[in-house]
Design a protein around this motif. Sequence first.
Motif, PDB file in Angstrom:
ATOM      1  N   HIS A 133       0.833  -1.190  -0.145  1.00 37.78           N
ATOM      2  CA  HIS A 133      -0.015   0.012  -0.038  1.00 37.78           C
ATOM      3  C   HIS A 133       0.778   1.302  -0.112  1.00 37.78           C
ATOM      4  O   HIS A 133       0.376   2.337  -0.580  1.00 37.78           O
ATOM      5  N   GLY A 137       1.165   4.359  -2.779  1.00 41.33           N
ATOM      6  CA  GLY A 137       0.732   5.801  -2.299  1.00 41.33           C
ATOM      7  C   GLY A 137      -0.417   6.045  -1.535  1.00 41.33           C
ATOM      8  O   GLY A 137      -0.713   7.031  -1.097  1.00 41.33           O
ATOM      9  N   ASN A 138      -0.616   4.840  -0.720  1.00 39.49           N
ATOM     10  CA  ASN A 138      -1.715   4.877   0.221  1.00 39.49           C
ATOM     11  C   ASN A 138      -1.389   4.515   1.963  1.00 39.49           C
ATOM     12  O   ASN A 138      -1.535   3.420   2.380  1.00 39.49           O
ATOM     13  N   VAL A 140      -2.462   5.673   4.467  1.00 43.08           N
ATOM     14  CA  VAL A 140      -3.569   5.410   5.518  1.00 43.08           C
ATOM     15  C   VAL A 140      -3.730   3.784   5.559  1.00 43.08           C
ATOM     16  O   VAL A 140      -4.018   3.112   6.602  1.00 43.08           O
ATOM     17  N   ARG A 141      -3.968   3.146   4.521  1.00 47.71           N
ATOM     18  CA  ARG A 141      -4.262   1.739   4.358  1.00 47.71           C
ATOM     19  C   ARG A 141      -2.954   1.087   4.944  1.00 47.71           C
ATOM     20  O   ARG A 141      -2.840   0.119   5.605  1.00 47.71           O
TER      21      ARG A 141
END
Length: 203
Positions: A133, A137-138, A140-141
């Motif tokens: 993730h 670029g995530n 938060v996940r």
Amino acid sequence: GYHHAAVAALEGALACRPDVAVVHYNLSIARERQGDFQGALDSARKAVRVGPSNADAWGHLGRLEQKAGRYDEADRCFCMALKVDRRFSKARYDLALLRLTEKRYGEAVTGLETLVSNGASDARIHVALALAHMGLGNAVRAEAECRIALSLDPMHLDAHNTHGLALRHLGRREEAVSAYKRAIALAPTDFTAHNNIGICYAD
């Protein structure tokens, strides 16, 4: 030593019955433990040639091919292992890690989430998901996956370091530093944690 004795015994068995795939597979493992990487690779290739329905042998060959830097061949082997046995979680995990190494983050996420949906409960899977993730670029996940990993294994060094990475990318510097300090508490000489604390303060 024992590994030399194992190699000699298995070679003797194959002299009698060269058509038994599991013996080639076991010989590959013994040769790898003995330090004979090329011999291990040769035996693993013979194992799948003689017994193409052996999922363990395909998975083992995939790991050896990956060590040799032949990622396309490793990918093919892991896929063959899964073709033989769709529930072969080790092969699915190894394939996902290979794709993570190759920066094929979306495919890595798909494979790892399949493991979770199949009931796997392992901190390593969630750390790998966090890294995938992050690659997408995530953050938060990624941070959420790290929390799951740490709930499963609070002593997991990579989970603390990856948690720190995700928190830093979310702008939560002090929490990131705390995560790295927890990593250092587990492994006082861990370079990654010390280095990343410096990066946090330099930002």
